[in-house]
Design a protein around this motif. Sequence first.
Motif, PDB file in Angstrom:
ATOM      1  N   SER A 130      -1.385   4.195 -14.534  1.00 28.72           N
ATOM      2  CA  SER A 130      -0.912   5.023 -13.120  1.00 28.72           C
ATOM      3  C   SER A 130      -1.814   4.082 -11.535  1.00 28.72           C
ATOM      4  O   SER A 130      -0.301   3.852 -11.142  1.00 28.72           O
ATOM      5  CB  SER A 130      -1.978   6.484 -12.641  1.00 28.72           C
ATOM      6  OG  SER A 130      -0.873   7.059 -11.563  1.00 28.72           O
ATOM      7  N   ALA A 131      -2.842   3.629 -11.691  1.00 31.76           N
ATOM      8  CA  ALA A 131      -3.230   2.636 -10.688  1.00 31.76           C
ATOM      9  C   ALA A 131      -2.699   1.582 -10.282  1.00 31.76           C
ATOM     10  O   ALA A 131      -2.200   0.910  -9.657  1.00 31.76           O
ATOM     11  CB  ALA A 131      -4.599   2.956 -10.693  1.00 31.76           C
ATOM     12  N   SER A 132      -2.124   0.981 -11.645  1.00 31.91           N
ATOM     13  CA  SER A 132      -1.438  -0.681 -11.603  1.00 31.91           C
ATOM     14  C   SER A 132      -0.506  -0.218 -10.701  1.00 31.91           C
ATOM     15  O   SER A 132       0.270  -1.280 -10.019  1.00 31.91           O
ATOM     16  CB  SER A 132      -2.116  -1.159 -12.943  1.00 31.91           C
ATOM     17  OG  SER A 132      -3.211  -1.312 -13.312  1.00 31.91           O
ATOM     18  N   LEU A 133       0.505   1.022 -11.537  1.00 35.62           N
ATOM     19  CA  LEU A 133       1.614   0.505 -11.280  1.00 35.62           C
ATOM     20  C   LEU A 133       2.219   0.378  -9.151  1.00 35.62           C
ATOM     21  O   LEU A 133       2.560   0.706  -9.239  1.00 35.62           O
ATOM     22  CB  LEU A 133       3.031   2.123 -12.043  1.00 35.62           C
ATOM     23  CG  LEU A 133       3.039   1.078 -12.992  1.00 35.62           C
ATOM     24  CD1 LEU A 133       3.549   2.978 -13.821  1.00 35.62           C
ATOM     25  CD2 LEU A 133       3.663   0.237 -13.487  1.00 35.62           C
ATOM     26  N   ALA A 134       0.868   1.573  -8.675  1.00 41.18           N
ATOM     27  CA  ALA A 134       0.468   1.938  -7.449  1.00 41.18           C
ATOM     28  C   ALA A 134       0.479   0.788  -6.351  1.00 41.18           C
ATOM     29  O   ALA A 134       0.909   0.805  -5.887  1.00 41.18           O
ATOM     30  CB  ALA A 134      -0.177   3.816  -7.497  1.00 41.18           C
ATOM     31  N   LEU A 135      -0.264   0.015  -6.976  1.00 45.48           N
ATOM     32  CA  LEU A 135      -0.692  -0.974  -6.978  1.00 45.48           C
ATOM     33  C   LEU A 135      -0.162  -1.998  -6.355  1.00 45.48           C
ATOM     34  O   LEU A 135       0.391  -2.685  -5.488  1.00 45.48           O
ATOM     35  CB  LEU A 135      -2.472  -1.516  -6.764  1.00 45.48           C
ATOM     36  CG  LEU A 135      -3.588  -1.428  -6.606  1.00 45.48           C
ATOM     37  CD1 LEU A 135      -4.547  -1.683  -7.851  1.00 45.48           C
ATOM     38  CD2 LEU A 135      -4.211  -0.924  -5.571  1.00 45.48           C
ATOM     39  N   SER A 136       1.163  -2.078  -7.729  1.00 46.03           N
ATOM     40  CA  SER A 136       2.198  -3.127  -7.905  1.00 46.03           C
ATOM     41  C   SER A 136       2.971  -2.435  -6.491  1.00 46.03           C
ATOM     42  O   SER A 136       3.673  -3.310  -5.794  1.00 46.03           O
ATOM     43  CB  SER A 136       2.366  -3.148  -8.885  1.00 46.03           C
ATOM     44  OG  SER A 136       1.750  -3.142 -10.469  1.00 46.03           O
ATOM     45  N   SER A 137       3.239  -1.149  -6.358  1.00 52.16           N
ATOM     46  CA  SER A 137       4.043  -1.177  -5.479  1.00 52.16           C
ATOM     47  C   SER A 137       3.827  -1.419  -4.025  1.00 52.16           C
ATOM     48  O   SER A 137       4.892  -1.698  -3.458  1.00 52.16           O
ATOM     49  CB  SER A 137       4.449   0.598  -5.148  1.00 52.16           C
ATOM     50  OG  SER A 137       5.797   1.207  -5.136  1.00 52.16           O
ATOM     51  N   GLY A 139       2.313  -3.979  -2.949  1.00 48.72           N
ATOM     52  CA  GLY A 139       2.059  -4.993  -2.864  1.00 48.72           C
ATOM     53  C   GLY A 139       3.798  -5.763  -2.494  1.00 48.72           C
ATOM     54  O   GLY A 139       3.376  -6.516  -1.996  1.00 48.72           O
ATOM     55  N   VAL A 140       3.998  -4.600  -3.651  1.00 48.50           N
ATOM     56  CA  VAL A 140       5.804  -5.472  -3.353  1.00 48.50           C
ATOM     57  C   VAL A 140       6.173  -4.761  -1.875  1.00 48.50           C
ATOM     58  O   VAL A 140       7.527  -5.833  -0.981  1.00 48.50           O
ATOM     59  CB  VAL A 140       6.200  -5.007  -4.423  1.00 48.50           C
ATOM     60  CG1 VAL A 140       8.273  -4.605  -3.965  1.00 48.50           C
ATOM     61  CG2 VAL A 140       6.190  -5.590  -5.635  1.00 48.50           C
TER      62      VAL A 140
END
Length: 160
Positions: A130-137, A139-140
């Motif tokens: 969940s945290a990885s997806l949020a941070l990726s979002s 960044g994008v």
Amino acid sequence: MVSRKPQSTVKPNVATSKAIDIDNIKPNEDTLKQIDEVKKGISMKSFFDLTKFRLSQYNTLASYSMYLYYIPSFVAYDSLIFLTATQLITMSSQAYNQTVEGDYDSKMRRTQNRPVAKGLINKQAGGLISASLALSSMGVYMQLANPSTLLVANSIWIGY
């Protein structure tokens, strides 16, 4: 002369032994599938179930229609950035929800087969995903807009 029984018919004394009698276990197909998934680690199916990928796509497309309505002119690159970032944050919020509510989900019939509730993904891994997806979002999104837009776009966390 003392006669001995063949080794295959000797059964351990259950009261004194910690051995498991595997001859009487009748595993069903679901148990075997679950054991196989746990052995493999996090499978793609478990990941897609955790992030509710299809539901996340519907949420992304619904927000994209509003994006298209309000932008002054269509730019394909900006649309791709918006779709990617929105999909990532939506998947993140779904994963977070299942991670937090895993104990409750395991008790309800409708939700007992979710990956965290079933034990296919532990809470730490779910939180990390969940945290990885949020941070990726985030960044994008930073490629597309200013930080205040990023804040508004990620307000799903506040509302969820």
